[in-house]
Scaffold this active site. Structure first.
Site, mmCIF file in Angstrom:
data_model
loop_
_atom_site.group_PDB
_atom_site.id
_atom_site.type_symbol
_atom_site.label_atom_id
_atom_site.label_comp_id
_atom_site.label_asym_id
_atom_site.label_seq_id
_atom_site.Cartn_x
_atom_site.Cartn_y
_atom_site.Cartn_z
ATOM 1 N N ASP A 123 -10.120 12.959 10.575
ATOM 2 C CA ASP A 123 -10.396 11.530 10.342
ATOM 3 C C ASP A 123 -9.153 10.980 10.332
ATOM 4 O O ASP A 123 -8.887 9.598 10.730
ATOM 5 C CB ASP A 123 -11.429 11.053 9.216
ATOM 6 N N GLN A 126 -6.300 12.058 11.928
ATOM 7 C CA GLN A 126 -5.524 12.232 12.935
ATOM 8 C C GLN A 126 -6.083 11.220 14.149
ATOM 9 O O GLN A 126 -5.266 11.008 15.028
ATOM 10 C CB GLN A 126 -5.794 13.813 13.503
ATOM 11 N N CYS A 127 -7.399 11.219 14.365
ATOM 12 C CA CYS A 127 -7.968 10.433 15.438
ATOM 13 C C CYS A 127 -8.017 8.830 14.916
ATOM 14 O O CYS A 127 -7.932 8.999 13.635
ATOM 15 C CB CYS A 127 -9.504 10.727 15.549
ATOM 16 N N THR A 128 -7.759 7.927 15.672
ATOM 17 C CA THR A 128 -7.892 6.543 15.131
ATOM 18 C C THR A 128 -9.329 6.151 14.919
ATOM 19 O O THR A 128 -9.935 6.242 15.897
ATOM 20 C CB THR A 128 -7.230 5.796 15.961
#
Ligand SMILES: [Zn+2]
Length: 666
Positions: free
Chosen positions: A526, A528-530
């Site tokens: 959570d 790492q991804c925006t």
């Protein structure tokens, strides 16, 4: 008095409707018909007095334009010939003389005169998309017009301004058809009230003529001669000719704050008792007859395809903004901007759409990623198909999709890995890294503005350094979960002049005393991804495109100073120019901040610029493999050891890495 002739301004829609009518309705019937032409004044200064012909010219009924500048319609003669020979045979000089005679005959009658007569003769070579035409508007020449008084309308009206504004507003709403082919109405002098023409016939005393001139500069359109010709030939006002009062409206008549701006309009008192229509060898002398008789040729080959029609339509749409609302808009300056978008995700896609909405024609994308299954629902340039079979490259697809939306766009995409501090480069990767570096340098140097729209801090570093080195405008847009941050970076040191630009503004990295590092290390999924609220990127991209367009209107561009006092921010006709905006969805607020450039900035300082220019390859590879080196080069390390107490601690403004890099200086 000086006069100016009409210049035809013929919309592409006119020619396309004419072609359609010729094929579907007229066929081989080349009899005389009529056309509606219109005159209107634009709110900005005009070089010519324009006569408009558009798709509505073929209508039977006048449709009134309620929102834009006030328009005056006139019906003229029109003939579309089958052959170029019959078109050329028509004797326009004779037409002009006959029209003058008819006009004078009608002037002596007690009816509203037809002062606007004209004729358009056309030969349309539809196979070649060639149109030949002559547009003749017979206008008299008058000698001995004595100008007793001429003053600005505002000076003349004084306290009566309010009353006049009310009457004018009524006339515009109710009498537009009445003004067709005459350009004037009559007012009772004492109360400035509109008088019906029949009523005026019974009592010609104490009136003011309200004349609508189609030109907003000091000269009058040649039509005014026809109006004077009417006044001096109409027998019944002979004894008043020594003092004729005329209000000449020369403004666009768009309502602003319940008022018309009447800055160009004038008041005239004329003595016409000695005035005469000019004749020569028994013929009436026509104003600008050589000009009107000149044959014009339109080649529409390039316009008749749908792509060109789309371009025309898009341009018109944007121009309407200028014509109707903001005459100060510099559309050309906006449209010629070349924009480089680093990142083709939610922000990149949406920002590109906003920019083409403003008419920007050159947009380049840089993104290393491929389209994944989760992207199309949020990233407005992609669809499901693009995400299948491993996903197509984002940059390339984004460029392709922009062209599908608007074929006239010049759009390219580069699948390029941006070299990032903290992302170590092995021996094997050196070649490729340097290639990316040089490509990115080339892209930055060939664009006017760079937008940093990636989702990691370190990927913004090199483009920031390069924008500074090549003297380009640079914007950072970053998203948190429910907040966004938009910064217009301070002007490049290459262009910076303290006397002109005041204090230089911060870049994205200025308030940071550590080098950007690898933020992808040790992060959970959570992180790492925006993960952001879906509406956020739309808001952020909207604010950033509008900030960009506003900034283009500031003469100092990215050198425009800012302030922490909102009242002191620089303004353009589009509004204020903040330095950075921070929006938050939790309270639906957007706050404005301001920060000064940091002399030891790891991205935009002189030391970094010097190191880059001294040995670009060495500088880059060192920065990537040993991020601390940036602190050494920029002088932070030294500053820290010498002056530990004075360095402010970095304030974490929202606990989210993406948005925490800037400390708010207030
Ligand atoms: Zn900086």
């Amino acid at each position: 008095m000086q006069f100016i002739p009409f210049s035809p301004l013929i919309d592409i829609g006119f020619w396309s409707q004419l072609s359609k009518n010729k094929i579907e309705i007229y066929k081989l019937d080349d009899g005389e018909r009529s056309l509606l032409v219109k005159t209107k004044i634009n709110p900005y200064q005009e070089k010519t007095s324009q006569l408009y012909l558009d798709i509505y010219a073929f209508q039977d009924e006048i449709t009134l334009n309620k929102s834009g500048p006030f328009e005056i319609y006139s019906r003229i003669q029109f003939q579309n010939y089958n052959t170029i020979e019959t078109y050329q045979e028509f004797d326009h000089l004779n037409y002009v003389q006959l029209t003058f005679k008819k006009m004078i005959e009608s002037f002596s009658k007690d009816e509203k005169p037809n002062l606007f007569q004209g004729r358009m003769s056309i030969f349309a070579d539809l196979k070649k998309y060639l149109f030949y035409y002559k547009l003749v508007v017979p206008q008299f020449q008058i000698e001995n017009i004595q100008n007793i008084i001429q003053k600005s309308l505002t000076d003349y009206l004084g306290d009566q301004m309010q009353l006049f504004q009310q009457q004018l507003s009524l006339i515009i709403q109710q009498q537009q058809k009445e003004i067709s082919n005459t350009s004037f109405v009559i007012l009772r002098k004492e109360n400035l009230q509109y008088v019906q023409f029949d009523e005026y016939q019974k009592n010609k005393q104490d009136v003011i003529f309200l004349y609508f001139d189609s030109y907003n500069q000091s000269q009058l359109n040649g039509q005014f001669n026809n109006f004077i010709a009417y006044l001096i030939t109409n027998n019944s006002i002979k004894d008043q000719l020594n003092n004729i009062n005329i209000i000449v409206i020369k403004d666009a008549l768009t309502i602003n704050k319940n008022q018309f701006s009447l800055k160009n309009s004038i008041y005239l008192e004329l003595n016409l008792s000695e005035s005469k229509i000019v004749e020569q060898n028994g013929q009436y002398k026509a104003f600008n007859i050589e000009g009107y008789l000149q044959e014009k040729k339109i080649d529409l080959k390039s316009f008749m395809d749908e792509q060109s029609l789309a371009r025309e339509a898009v341009d018109l749409n944007i121009k309407l903004m200028k014509w109707r609302l903001l005459p100060e808009l510099d559309l050309e300056k906006v449209q010629t901007q070349k924009v480089l978008l680093i990142g083709a995700g939610t922000l990149g896609c949406q920002l590109a759409r906003n920019l083409i909405g403003w008419g920007i024609r050159k947009i380049t994308f840089v993104d290393y990623g491929k389209i994944s299954y989760s992207n199309p629902v949020r990233q407005s340039l992609y669809d499901f198909e693009d995400s299948t079979k491993g996903g197509r490259p984002k940059a390339e697809v984004a460029a392709e999709k922009l062209k599908k939306i608007f074929p006239d766009i010049e759009s390219e995409g580069y699948q390029l890995q941006i070299p990032m501090p903290g992302h170590f480069v092995t021996e094997l990767q050196v070649q490729q890294t340097l290639e990316s570096f040089y490509k990115l340098s080339e892209l930055v140097s060939t664009h006017d503005a760079v937008f940093l729209l990636t989702d990691s801090r370190e990927s913004r570093w090199l483009p920031t350094v390069l924008s500074n080195a090549y003297g380009k405008m640079c914007f950072s847009v970053a998203l948190g979960f429910d907040s966004f941050l938009i910064i217009r970076h301070g002007i490049s040191l290459k262009k910076y002049n303290p006397e002109i630009h005041g204090e230089r503004l911060a870049c994205y990295f200025c308030n940071d005393i550590s080098s950007p590092g690898n933020s992808m290390k040790d992060r959970t999924l959570d992180q790492q991804c925006t993960v952001t609220r879906p509406g956020l990127s739309f808001l952020a991209s909207a604010y950033s495109s509008e900030l960009f367009v506003s900034l283009i209107h500031s003469p100092l561009l990215d050198g425009t100073p800012a302030s922490d006092n909102t009242e002191q921010l620089q303004q353009t006709d589009l509004g204020i120019l903040p330095h950075f905006l921070r929006g938050q969805l939790s309270d639906f607020e957007v706050r404005l901040f301001y920060g000064r450039a940091f002399k030891h900035c790891v991205a935009c300082s002189q030391q970094i610029l010097d190191a880059l220019e001294k040995n670009p390859q060495q500088f880059l590879l060192e920065a990537l493999n040993r991020p601390d080196v940036l602190q050494d080069i920029s002088g932070i390390t030294e500053e820290l050891t010498q002056n530990k107490q004075e360095i402010h601690e970095i304030q974490d403004i929202d606990g989210d890495d993406e948005c925490s890099v800037l400390q708010i200086i207030s």
